[in-house]
Scaffold this active site. Structure first.
Site, PDB file in Angstrom:
ATOM      1  CB  CYS A   1      -0.066   0.379  -1.446  1.00  0.00           C
ATOM      2  SG  CYS A   1       0.167  -0.626  -2.923  1.00  0.00           S
TER       3      CYS A   1
ATOM      4  CB  CYS B   1       8.228   0.431  -5.591  1.00  0.00           C
ATOM      5  SG  CYS B   1       6.910  -0.797  -5.545  1.00  0.00           S
TER       6      CYS B   1
ATOM      7  CB  CYS C   1      -8.551   7.516   1.375  1.00  0.00           C
ATOM      8  SG  CYS C   1      -7.697   6.060   2.025  1.00  0.00           S
TER       9      CYS C   1
ATOM     10  CB  CYS D   1       4.464   3.310   0.967  1.00  0.00           C
ATOM     11  SG  CYS D   1       5.790   2.679  -0.098  1.00  0.00           S
TER      12      CYS D   1
ATOM     13  CG  ASP E   1       1.717  -7.159 -17.033  1.00  0.00           C
ATOM     14  OD1 ASP E   1       1.071  -6.103 -17.203  1.00  0.00           O
ATOM     15  OD2 ASP E   1       1.729  -7.785 -15.966  1.00  0.00           O
TER      16      ASP E   1
END
Length: 384
Positions: A254, A224, A201, A208, A144
């Site tokens: 999620c 989000c 699915c 969410c 990251d």
């Protein structure tokens, strides 16, 4: 990094096998090898940025297509070694924290030590092992820490497939794992890309809380909860605050509903286990921390990155979403004197939410009693 390191005396097929074994010995659950060409991701990335789904994360727009060009990020790169490491703690406490709106919910990845340093250190150790076979190796580890599309790279390296929630999924291991990359300049054989998919699915999309998954594989970061509670530095949009519930740092919804996570393994890393200070913490208790206490309890934790101001902002929203309690209102009111303008805005909203719930509770009982009396009266004989 050199412009590609090729030594004809090296058996790169054998070396690739050894590298994967070394990765397991270092605590990674899997390592895959892929090339640097992920140019097919550029149209998708460009469209995502054009729609503003990155929100205030300007660094994503600034890096632009560089995220899909690892060879430009580090000239000389020939292969990307993609790794994954499980992080789900043994005492995740999903049901307890989400079911009790007075408790704080923190994303499971942040309950232990900040993973960035640990995974990066292991990647460097892996590189040092490779250097024993290839002394002139050029490499660079990323966790990251660079504009790299790690999930498409991981899929091409055979680690799993990108799910409809945009996270990487793996059969048998779900999505509770960290990813890392080691860029190298040697021509290792590449692995077959993973061909899995989510089928029909849509559990993550329908579950969410804020409707952030606007289409399969497309997440509007601005909605989000992980973005709102971690990345967003300004005020949380008022219309989204009630949807956040008691999630004060990140969101796992999620992943919680994903069928692939039903049998996901627990992490054996001691650094990823839940720290004592995150064991069933009440919102009021966390809101009472001063900055010194916050810094002490978040030392070595990913949570520290949001800082004390956003910590208070997030908890204020959660308190506004909690059931009415006089203690909550009192704590919110008391915090006003020392709060920043950003926190004060969210405190005022939370107080208004609590007062509205108090009024509703005060008026609900009389109305229920009146309805009960009318029902009884209707059922009585006329001469009663």
């Amino acid at each position: 990094m050199k412009r590609g390191t090729t030594n004809m005396a090296i058996d790169y097929q054998l070396l690739a096998t050894q590298i994967k074994q070394w990765a397991l010995e270092l605590g990674f659950q899997q390592l895959g090898i892929t090339g640097t060409d992920i140019s097919s991701e550029e149209p998708r990335l460009a469209a995502w940025l054009a729609q503003g789904f990155h929100g205030d994360m300007q660094y994503m727009a600034e890096h632009g297509m560089l995220r899909a060009r690892p060879a430009e990020l580090l000239p000389g790169t020939l292969r990307v070694l993609s790794v994954r490491m499980d992080y789900l703690p043994g005492q995740a406490g999903f049901a307890t924290n989400l079911a009790d709106p007075t408790k704080a919910y923190i994303s499971r990845y942040a309950l232990g030590r900040d993973y960035h340093k640990l995974v990066r250190k292991r990647l460097k150790q892996l590189a040092e092992k490779i250097k024993l076979a290839v002394p002139e190796l050029g490499f660079r580890p990323f966790v990251d820490s660079a504009p790299v599309l790690e999930r498409p790279l991981a899929q091409r390296a055979g680690l799993g497939w990108v799910g409809k929630h945009s996270l990487l999924l793996n059969h048998g291991s779900g999505s509770w794992f960290f990813l890392g990359e080691l860029l190298v300049d040697i021509p290792l054989p590449v692995d077959e890309p993973h061909q899995g998919d989510c089928g029909s699915c849509v559990a993550c999309i329908t579950s969410c809380p804020t409707g952030a998954i606007v289409a399969p594989y497309v997440v509007d970061g601005r909605r989000c909860i992980s973005y709102l509670t971690i990345e967003l530095k300004t005020a949380i949009p008022e219309e989204l605050r009630p949807l956040i519930g008691n999630r004060i740092y990140g969101c796992d919804d999620c992943q919680l509903v994903c069928p692939q996570n039903r049998d996901a393994p627990l992490s054996i890393e001691s650094d990823f286990q839940r720290r004592e200070q995150w064991q069933d913490q009440g919102l009021l208790q966390l809101f009472a921390w001063d900055e010194t206490t916050f810094l002490r309890h978040t030392e070595g934790s990913a949570i520290r990155r949001i800082g004390f101001e956003r910590w208070q902002r997030n908890i204020a929203v959660a308190l506004g979403n909690a059931p009415y309690e006089a203690n909550i209102v009192a704590s919110l009111q008391a915090a006003k004197a020392t709060s920043t303008a950003l926190v004060l805005e969210h405190i005022n909203w939370a107080v208004a939410q609590q007062q509205r719930k108090s009024w509703q509770a005060a008026n609900l009982l009389p109305r229920a009693t009146e309805r009960l009396v009318r029902i009884i009266q209707k059922g009585l004989p006329r001469d009663a």
